[in-house]
Enzyme design. Structure first.
Site, PDB file in Angstrom:
ATOM      1  N   SER A  59      30.863  -3.837  15.182  1.00  0.00           N
ATOM      2  CA  SER A  59      31.742  -2.698  15.487  1.00  0.00           C
ATOM      3  C   SER A  59      32.206  -1.911  14.265  1.00  0.00           C
ATOM      4  O   SER A  59      32.891  -0.896  14.414  1.00  0.00           O
ATOM      5  CB  SER A  59      32.967  -3.163  16.280  1.00  0.00           C
ATOM      6  OG  SER A  59      32.626  -3.337  17.636  1.00  0.00           O
ATOM      7  N   LYS A 106      31.621   1.747  14.338  1.00  0.00           N
ATOM      8  CA  LYS A 106      32.564   2.744  14.859  1.00  0.00           C
ATOM      9  C   LYS A 106      33.260   3.542  13.753  1.00  0.00           C
ATOM     10  O   LYS A 106      33.908   4.548  14.040  1.00  0.00           O
ATOM     11  CB  LYS A 106      33.593   2.071  15.762  1.00  0.00           C
ATOM     12  CG  LYS A 106      32.998   1.453  17.020  1.00  0.00           C
ATOM     13  CD  LYS A 106      34.090   0.961  17.964  1.00  0.00           C
ATOM     14  CE  LYS A 106      33.512   0.301  19.204  1.00  0.00           C
ATOM     15  NZ  LYS A 106      33.226  -1.122  19.033  1.00  0.00           N
ATOM     16  N   SER A 151      39.057  -1.265  19.213  1.00  0.00           N
ATOM     17  CA  SER A 151      37.600  -1.257  19.107  1.00  0.00           C
ATOM     18  C   SER A 151      36.925  -1.094  20.466  1.00  0.00           C
ATOM     19  O   SER A 151      35.915  -1.737  20.769  1.00  0.00           O
ATOM     20  CB  SER A 151      37.101  -2.549  18.435  1.00  0.00           C
ATOM     21  OG  SER A 151      35.772  -2.409  18.006  1.00  0.00           O
TER      22      SER A 151
END
Length: 379
Positions: free
Chosen positions: A54, A57, A114
């Site tokens: 993640s 991101k 997230s």
């Protein structure tokens, strides 16, 4: 015999030096960066290609913040949640299909919790589809000159040909930090996602250091079974900021421990010398064919030098001026300034910009200027 003893001494010193800089113990790769000078202070396998989970991101958020700053979208825009977004697995904030929710709520959901569903929703809102948004992500990779990064999705779930490196992730983090409003969200340990029907979803930051390490205000965690535990972190204390990245740790505690180790080392070892601020006038420049003959110059950005805590430096400057012709606009680059330390070393070269807009002389302004000079001559 003396040569042998000297060799042993050098070997022992190098071992001690290596041990002194063994800051991480659990991560497969790691970097420590000072942003204003982009100084690489520590690294382990910095260019090794690994799944970023993640931390992906950060690039998603970077393109979102660019879209906001360029007024392509606004924080108050309503985003229609698609079936595709609402069906995303992994970490999520449980968005429902056909829900309409503000951009700011989705940014908060990505930065704090997230949310994969929030990331997909924003990608579709900006680019029309996640595929097109991924193309934008990879275009940005190329623009930033990153050699060990390629994205296949907007959220970071494992996928073939989806990879990055600790160093590349640090450079994406630095670019994201140029949009300092992102820290309004990444610095929050907890908040609420407010949905259209008035219900709230509790958001808790996946980066526990935001709560437990003084000065940490971002940036992004990541985990998959393939990637391991990852963290791109940033902290600011005593007017200096550092960025760290760890990839492939075996537990959340160990990724925090490696990050804390690098930050502790950075804050106790280094300080910033603030040499010049960007509004500091450093000289004048002649403007050919301009209604005004001269303009003032200042450095484009703050000028800093990263030095050790016990170090002291003084500086001088070399100014290199371009030949300038009107018309010219305020903020245009008109030269360079070399910063020279007390050892005679050029520690930085920065752009100089003009502080005024100057129009070009036309026939009437030239005639008036010439006439004025004649009158002044007789006076």
């Amino acid at each position: 015999m003396k040569k042998i003893l000297f060799g042993i001494f050098i070997l022992f010193a190098s071992i001690r030096f290596t041990f002194a800089l063994e800051l991480t113990h659990y991560s497969s790769s790691a970097v420590l960066i000072e942003p204003t000078t982009n100084s690489l202070l520590y690294e382990v396998n910095k260019d090794e290609r690994r799944p970023p989970a993640s931390m992906t991101k950060m690039m998603t958020l970077l393109l979102i913040m660019e879209s906001i700053d360029n007024e392509i979208i606004s924080l108050t825009d309503k985003v229609l949640i698609s079936k595709n977004a609402s069906s995303m697995g992994g970490s999520q904030v449980f968005l429902q299909e056909n829900m309409q929710i503000e951009v700011e709520q989705l940014v908060k959901s990505i930065a704090i919790a997230s949310g994969n569903d929030a990331a997909v929703a924003m990608a579709e809102h900006i680019a029309g589809s996640t595929d097109e948004f991924v193309n934008m992500m990879n275009d940005k990779v190329e623009e930033l000159g990153l050699k060990n990064t390629h994205f296949m999705n907007v959220h970071g779930l494992d996928e073939n040909d989806h990879y990055s490196s600790a160093y590349d992730m640090s450079q994406i983090a630095l670019e994201l930090l140029k949009h300092d409003k992102i820290l309004n969200y990444t610095s929050l340990y907890e908040d609420y996602l407010i949905k259209p029907d008035g219900t709230k979803t509790w958001l808790v930051n996946t980066n526990k250091l935001v709560r437990f390490y003084d000065g940490v205000d971002g940036l992004k965690t990541g985990y998959t079974s393939t990637a391991g535990y990852c963290l791109a972190s940033t902290a600011k204390k005593n007017n200096i900021r550092f960025v760290t990245v760890v990839m492939g740790a075996d537990t959340t505690e160990h990724r925090s421990e490696d990050t804390t180790s690098m930050l502790n080392y950075a804050f106790t070892t280094y300080k910033l010398n603030n040499i010049l601020t960007k509004d500091k006038i450093v000289g004048e420049i002649f403007i050919n064919k301009g209604k005004a003959q001269k303009g003032t110059m200042s450095v484009k950005d703050d000028v800093t030098d990263l030095i050790k805590q016990n170090e002291d430096k003084s500086y001088t400057y070399n100014i290199i001026k371009n030949k300038i012709f009107a018309p010219i606009n305020k903020g245009d680059i008109v030269g360079k300034l070399e910063v020279v330390d007390n050892n005679g070393k050029i520690v930085k070269t920065v752009d100089l910009v003009i502080n005024e807009s100057v129009k070009k002389h036309n026939f009437f302004s030239l005639y008036f200027s010439f006439f004025k000079k004649i009158i002044n001559g007789y006076l």
